[in-house]
Design a protein around this motif. Structure first.
Motif, PDB file in Angstrom:
ATOM      1  N   ASP A  68       1.104  -0.982  -0.214  1.00  0.00           N
ATOM      2  CA  ASP A  68       0.107   0.232  -0.193  1.00  0.00           C
ATOM      3  C   ASP A  68       0.599   1.355  -0.072  1.00  0.00           C
ATOM      4  O   ASP A  68       0.047   2.576  -0.729  1.00  0.00           O
ATOM      5  N   VAL A  69       1.857   1.021   0.495  1.00  0.00           N
ATOM      6  CA  VAL A  69       2.717   2.386   0.607  1.00  0.00           C
ATOM      7  C   VAL A  69       3.475   2.748  -0.791  1.00  0.00           C
ATOM      8  O   VAL A  69       3.615   3.612  -0.935  1.00  0.00           O
ATOM      9  N   ALA A  70       3.503   1.662  -1.057  1.00  0.00           N
ATOM     10  CA  ALA A  70       4.614   2.138  -2.508  1.00  0.00           C
ATOM     11  C   ALA A  70       3.759   2.026  -3.643  1.00  0.00           C
ATOM     12  O   ALA A  70       4.031   3.116  -4.753  1.00  0.00           O
ATOM     13  N   ASP A  71       2.382   2.457  -3.134  1.00  0.00           N
ATOM     14  CA  ASP A  71       1.062   2.137  -4.515  1.00  0.00           C
ATOM     15  C   ASP A  71       0.551   3.536  -4.034  1.00  0.00           C
ATOM     16  O   ASP A  71       0.027   4.708  -5.140  1.00  0.00           O
ATOM     17  N   LEU A  72       0.752   4.345  -2.873  1.00  0.00           N
ATOM     18  CA  LEU A  72      -0.541   4.982  -2.478  1.00  0.00           C
ATOM     19  C   LEU A  72       0.475   5.945  -1.761  1.00  0.00           C
ATOM     20  O   LEU A  72       0.585   6.658  -0.169  1.00  0.00           O
ATOM     21  N   VAL A  73       1.422   6.809  -2.417  1.00  0.00           N
ATOM     22  CA  VAL A  73       2.855   7.241  -1.831  1.00  0.00           C
ATOM     23  C   VAL A  73       2.374   8.524  -1.171  1.00  0.00           C
ATOM     24  O   VAL A  73       3.212   9.509  -0.688  1.00  0.00           O
ATOM     25  N   ASP A  74       1.565   8.949  -1.362  1.00  0.00           N
ATOM     26  CA  ASP A  74       0.359  10.596  -0.906  1.00  0.00           C
ATOM     27  C   ASP A  74       0.026  10.410  -0.131  1.00  0.00           C
ATOM     28  O   ASP A  74      -0.898  11.796   0.132  1.00  0.00           O
ATOM     29  N   LEU A  75      -0.157   9.579   0.519  1.00  0.00           N
ATOM     30  CA  LEU A  75      -1.041   9.495   2.066  1.00  0.00           C
ATOM     31  C   LEU A  75      -0.082   9.047   3.321  1.00  0.00           C
ATOM     32  O   LEU A  75      -0.588   8.542   4.032  1.00  0.00           O
ATOM     33  N   PRO A  76       0.132  10.162   3.571  1.00  0.00           N
ATOM     34  CA  PRO A  76       1.268   9.862   4.952  1.00  0.00           C
ATOM     35  C   PRO A  76       0.941   9.825   6.429  1.00  0.00           C
ATOM     36  O   PRO A  76       0.666   8.651   7.052  1.00  0.00           O
ATOM     37  N   GLU A  77      -0.120  10.753   6.036  1.00  0.00           N
ATOM     38  CA  GLU A  77      -1.009  10.127   7.731  1.00  0.00           C
ATOM     39  C   GLU A  77      -1.841   9.473   8.098  1.00  0.00           C
ATOM     40  O   GLU A  77      -1.726   8.852   8.767  1.00  0.00           O
ATOM     41  N   GLU A  78      -2.710   9.497   6.596  1.00  0.00           N
ATOM     42  CA  GLU A  78      -3.375   7.647   6.669  1.00  0.00           C
ATOM     43  C   GLU A  78      -2.290   6.418   6.962  1.00  0.00           C
ATOM     44  O   GLU A  78      -3.144   5.377   7.830  1.00  0.00           O
ATOM     45  N   ILE A  79      -1.243   6.487   6.137  1.00  0.00           N
ATOM     46  CA  ILE A  79      -0.900   5.256   6.703  1.00  0.00           C
ATOM     47  C   ILE A  79       0.018   5.145   7.754  1.00  0.00           C
ATOM     48  O   ILE A  79       0.254   4.419   8.488  1.00  0.00           O
ATOM     49  N   ASN A  80       0.581   6.583   8.267  1.00  0.00           N
ATOM     50  CA  ASN A  80       0.998   6.036   9.424  1.00  0.00           C
ATOM     51  C   ASN A  80       0.052   6.031  10.867  1.00  0.00           C
ATOM     52  O   ASN A  80       0.163   4.691  11.937  1.00  0.00           O
ATOM     53  N   ARG A  81      -1.500   6.366  10.441  1.00  0.00           N
ATOM     54  CA  ARG A  81      -2.626   5.566  11.227  1.00  0.00           C
ATOM     55  C   ARG A  81      -2.850   4.344  11.034  1.00  0.00           C
ATOM     56  O   ARG A  81      -2.510   3.518  12.351  1.00  0.00           O
ATOM     57  N   VAL A  82      -2.563   3.376  10.308  1.00  0.00           N
ATOM     58  CA  VAL A  82      -2.498   2.684  10.125  1.00  0.00           C
ATOM     59  C   VAL A  82      -1.511   1.688  10.538  1.00  0.00           C
ATOM     60  O   VAL A  82      -1.572   0.811  11.486  1.00  0.00           O
ATOM     61  N   ARG A  83      -0.322   2.425  10.380  1.00  0.00           N
ATOM     62  CA  ARG A  83       1.096   1.616  11.465  1.00  0.00           C
ATOM     63  C   ARG A  83       0.541   1.667  13.026  1.00  0.00           C
ATOM     64  O   ARG A  83       0.777   0.551  13.262  1.00  0.00           O
ATOM     65  N   ALA A  84      -0.205   2.634  13.286  1.00  0.00           N
ATOM     66  CA  ALA A  84       0.036   2.644  14.510  1.00  0.00           C
ATOM     67  C   ALA A  84      -1.406   1.676  14.951  1.00  0.00           C
ATOM     68  O   ALA A  84      -1.448   0.999  15.509  1.00  0.00           O
ATOM     69  N   ALA A  85      -2.436   1.538  14.098  1.00  0.00           N
ATOM     70  CA  ALA A  85      -3.594   0.255  14.332  1.00  0.00           C
ATOM     71  C   ALA A  85      -2.388  -1.065  14.788  1.00  0.00           C
ATOM     72  O   ALA A  85      -3.137  -1.689  15.376  1.00  0.00           O
ATOM     73  N   LEU A  86      -2.173  -1.155  13.354  1.00  0.00           N
ATOM     74  CA  LEU A  86      -1.182  -2.471  13.017  1.00  0.00           C
ATOM     75  C   LEU A  86      -0.354  -2.579  14.871  1.00  0.00           C
ATOM     76  O   LEU A  86      -0.534  -4.043  15.348  1.00  0.00           O
ATOM     77  N   LYS A  87       0.785  -1.571  15.037  1.00  0.00           N
ATOM     78  CA  LYS A  87       1.032  -2.168  16.891  1.00  0.00           C
ATOM     79  C   LYS A  87      -0.053  -2.452  18.044  1.00  0.00           C
ATOM     80  O   LYS A  87       0.313  -3.713  19.008  1.00  0.00           O
TER      81      LYS A  87
END
Length: 307
Positions: A68-87
């Motif tokens: 997802d990060v590789a394909d959706l590079v313009d969404l840093p905030e959303e990606i960080n939220r997913v990373r936090a949820a995975l933790k």
């Protein structure tokens, strides 16, 4: 010719790898014939300890996010939220592993493989025949699905952005595998084998399954059953060729309404199939990838693009 690889990272249950290999050689041609999907060049099963299974579960989630990060590079905030949820949800594999008879994932090398913790088979009551045949056939179907779906993303943490229907993914992937494993075991044993009703579960399995907090971590069983009925109906109406159109076109995944109404999904599949046939014969216009209309009827051709 397909190569069947069994990797054992645990020395316990030493005969299990040999049994799975023998089962694969038995069920593979039946699975291929039943689904009309092609076997991949390699079918890989890996036997691991519960700790290794949990690690692989987490790594598989990380690989999905990395894609997802590789394909959706313009969404840093959303990606960080997913990373936090995975933790926060990192405890999930600890809770669910006794209930997971097997999982089929994309490994670090890009190869699909089925991960099995032998202790989970014993907790699930499927370590013996004929139930083990059902489990192996079911996971083999997932590997054929992955081969047919090559290049098409279904597993994502950004379903809305990718226009993926999560319930449709579960209904089709699991429903198709369940439908197929029933066909395979009926051919082998004279009647379908179903561990959901026939297996003798361990006390630990039953306790985990009855715990609402753990049960909510998995898709509802009803979605699997609806998916199996959806596949069976579609095969009856249009054969496996009609079903198999979905693997290369995620827009064909069923909506929630279509999961509950198989006729609606088969109508949509058949209608799209007829339009493509007309276009290939040179007598029709281009259709929209997403809404399926002709160019003139598409509400947003610039966004949707044409087939």
């Amino acid at each position: 010719m397909t190569v069947f690889t069994i990797l054992a990272a645990t020395r316990r249950h030493s005969d299990l790898g040999e049994r799975i290999s023998a089962i694969l050689h038995t069920v593979a041609p039946i699975v291929e014939e039943t689904t009309s999907l092609c076997l991949p060049p390699e079918v890989r099963f890996r036997l691991v300890t519960p700790t290794m299974w949990r690690d692989e579960f987490r790594q598989n989630r990380e690989r999905a996010l990395a894609r997802d990060v590789a394909d959706l590079v313009d969404l840093p905030e959303e990606i960080n939220r997913v990373r936090a949820a995975l933790k926060v949800t990192s405890v999930v594999p600890v809770l669910v592993w006794p209930l997971m008879l097997a999982i089929t994932v994309k490994a670090a090398d890009g190869q699909s493989e089925t991960i099995i913790a032998p202790r989970a088979l014993h907790h699930g009551g499927v370590a013996d025949e004929p139930l083990l045949h059902q489990v192996v056939a079911h996971e083999l179907v997932h590997q054929l699905q992955a081969e047919a779906r090559s290049g098409v993303v279904w597993r994502t943490y950004f379903a809305r952005l990718r226009e993926i229907r999560p319930n449709g993914v579960v209904a089709i992937a699991e429903g198709h595998a369940q439908w197929a494993d029933q066909q395979v075991t009926e051919r082998l044993f004279g009647e379908p084998t179903d561990h959901r009703t026939q297996a003798r579960r361990s006390l630990r399995y039953r306790l985990h399954e009855r715990t609402p907090r753990i049960r909510r971590l998995r898709p509802p069983r009803a979605l699997y059953e609806q998916g199996a009925r959806l596949i069976a109906h579609t095969v009856e109406v249009g054969g496996t060729d009609l079903v198999n159109r979905v693997w290369k076109d995620a827009t064909l995944l069923p909506t929630d309404g279509e999961i509950a109404d198989p006729d609606a999904w088969t109508d949509r599949l058949s209608g799209r199939q007829e339009r493509i046939g007309t276009e290939q014969n040179g007598s029709g216009g281009q259709g929209c990838v997403h809404c399926g209309t002709t160019t003139g009827g598409c509400t947003d051709p610039n966004r949707h693009g044409l087939m």
